[in-house]
Design a protein around this motif. Structure first.
Motif, mmCIF file in Angstrom:
data_model
loop_
_atom_site.group_PDB
_atom_site.id
_atom_site.type_symbol
_atom_site.label_atom_id
_atom_site.label_comp_id
_atom_site.label_asym_id
_atom_site.label_seq_id
_atom_site.Cartn_x
_atom_site.Cartn_y
_atom_site.Cartn_z
ATOM 1 N N TYR A 267 -0.922 15.486 -20.185
ATOM 2 C CA TYR A 267 -2.328 15.890 -20.041
ATOM 3 C C TYR A 267 -3.303 14.721 -20.158
ATOM 4 O O TYR A 267 -4.502 14.943 -20.270
ATOM 5 C CB TYR A 267 -2.673 16.952 -21.095
ATOM 6 N N LEU B 4 -6.245 14.705 -17.633
ATOM 7 C CA LEU B 4 -7.191 15.789 -17.938
ATOM 8 C C LEU B 4 -7.991 15.467 -19.197
ATOM 9 O O LEU B 4 -9.198 15.719 -19.261
ATOM 10 C CB LEU B 4 -6.444 17.113 -18.087
ATOM 11 N N GLN B 5 -7.328 14.882 -20.181
ATOM 12 C CA GLN B 5 -8.025 14.488 -21.410
ATOM 13 C C GLN B 5 -9.089 13.431 -21.123
ATOM 14 O O GLN B 5 -10.191 13.496 -21.664
ATOM 15 C CB GLN B 5 -7.022 13.966 -22.447
ATOM 16 N N PHE C 86 -10.651 12.998 -18.265
ATOM 17 C CA PHE C 86 -11.725 13.667 -17.537
ATOM 18 C C PHE C 86 -12.660 14.409 -18.493
ATOM 19 O O PHE C 86 -13.881 14.271 -18.415
ATOM 20 C CB PHE C 86 -11.146 14.647 -16.506
ATOM 21 N N VAL C 87 -12.090 15.191 -19.405
ATOM 22 C CA VAL C 87 -12.901 15.963 -20.357
ATOM 23 C C VAL C 87 -13.667 15.022 -21.286
ATOM 24 O O VAL C 87 -14.825 15.279 -21.610
ATOM 25 C CB VAL C 87 -12.021 16.954 -21.152
ATOM 26 N N VAL D 93 -6.848 19.280 -24.373
ATOM 27 C CA VAL D 93 -7.604 18.230 -23.682
ATOM 28 C C VAL D 93 -8.424 17.375 -24.631
ATOM 29 O O VAL D 93 -9.161 16.500 -24.193
ATOM 30 C CB VAL D 93 -8.497 18.790 -22.548
#
Length: 185
Positions: free
Chosen positions: A5, A8-9, A11-12, A45
């Motif tokens: 992840y 995604l991490q 991005f968040v 995330v």
């Protein structure tokens, strides 16, 4: 073990901090994702577990509140219309419930199986017990709609749905936080 992840991490982490819990709350309003799923995703995330759990539960609670208020109004309207149409009818006229809905195939759907299970729990454990067990069978939004359509007072439905959402979201978020810590993500 590598972190699947990580993208995604990142991005968040690039989103404004105020937007992160709002995304979790929006996901919590989606049936079958609910507070538990959205909080878990938020934790994975990289959002603080407490913030993720509160945001997920809040989104779930707000969606259930909307379902209860709308469902209650629909039920009151149907009951009033039936009472006006038949002078013999009284205020306890029941609205068509899940029992009266027939499926077209011989094989019950996943939702029909969940509703059957929920109906048994409602009879056996009452609204408190059925609310606490219901996430095992159906999303809280469908559970709340079922209760209201069955004639359960909307205040009672909301009280026990909120309790169930908070307990389930808290338990799953704690497990998710522990798992993320153990895996080092």
């Amino acid at each position: 073990m590598s972190n699947p992840y990580e993208g995604l991490q990142d991005f968040v982490a690039g989103l404004p901090e105020l937007v992160q819990p709002l995304m979790v709350a929006l996901a919590g309003a989606i049936p079958y994702v609910e507070g538990e799923g959205s909080a878990t995703l938020g934790i994975i995330v990289g959002i603080n577990p407490i913030v993720a759990a509160i945001a997920g539960a809040t989104g779930n609670i707000l969606s259930v509140l909307l379902v209860v208020l709308l469902g209650s109004r629909v039920r009151e309207s149907v009951v009033a219309r039936r009472a006006a149409a038949t002078p013999v009818a009284n205020a306890t006229t029941t609205v068509a419930t899940v029992d009266e809905q027939a499926t077209t195939d011989d094989k019950p759907t996943r939702r029909a199986k969940g509703q059957t299970k929920l109906r048994r729990w409602l009879v056996r454990f009452g609204v408190p017990g059925a609310s606490l067990l219901a996430p095992l069978a159906l999303p809280t939004q469908l559970t709340a709609a079922f209760f209201v359509a069955s004639g359960v007072r909307k205040g009672w439905v909301m009280l026990w749905q909120i309790i169930a959402i908070v307990l389930w979201t808290g338990a799953v978020a704690a497990a998710a936080a522990g798992l993320v810590t153990v895996l080092g993500w």
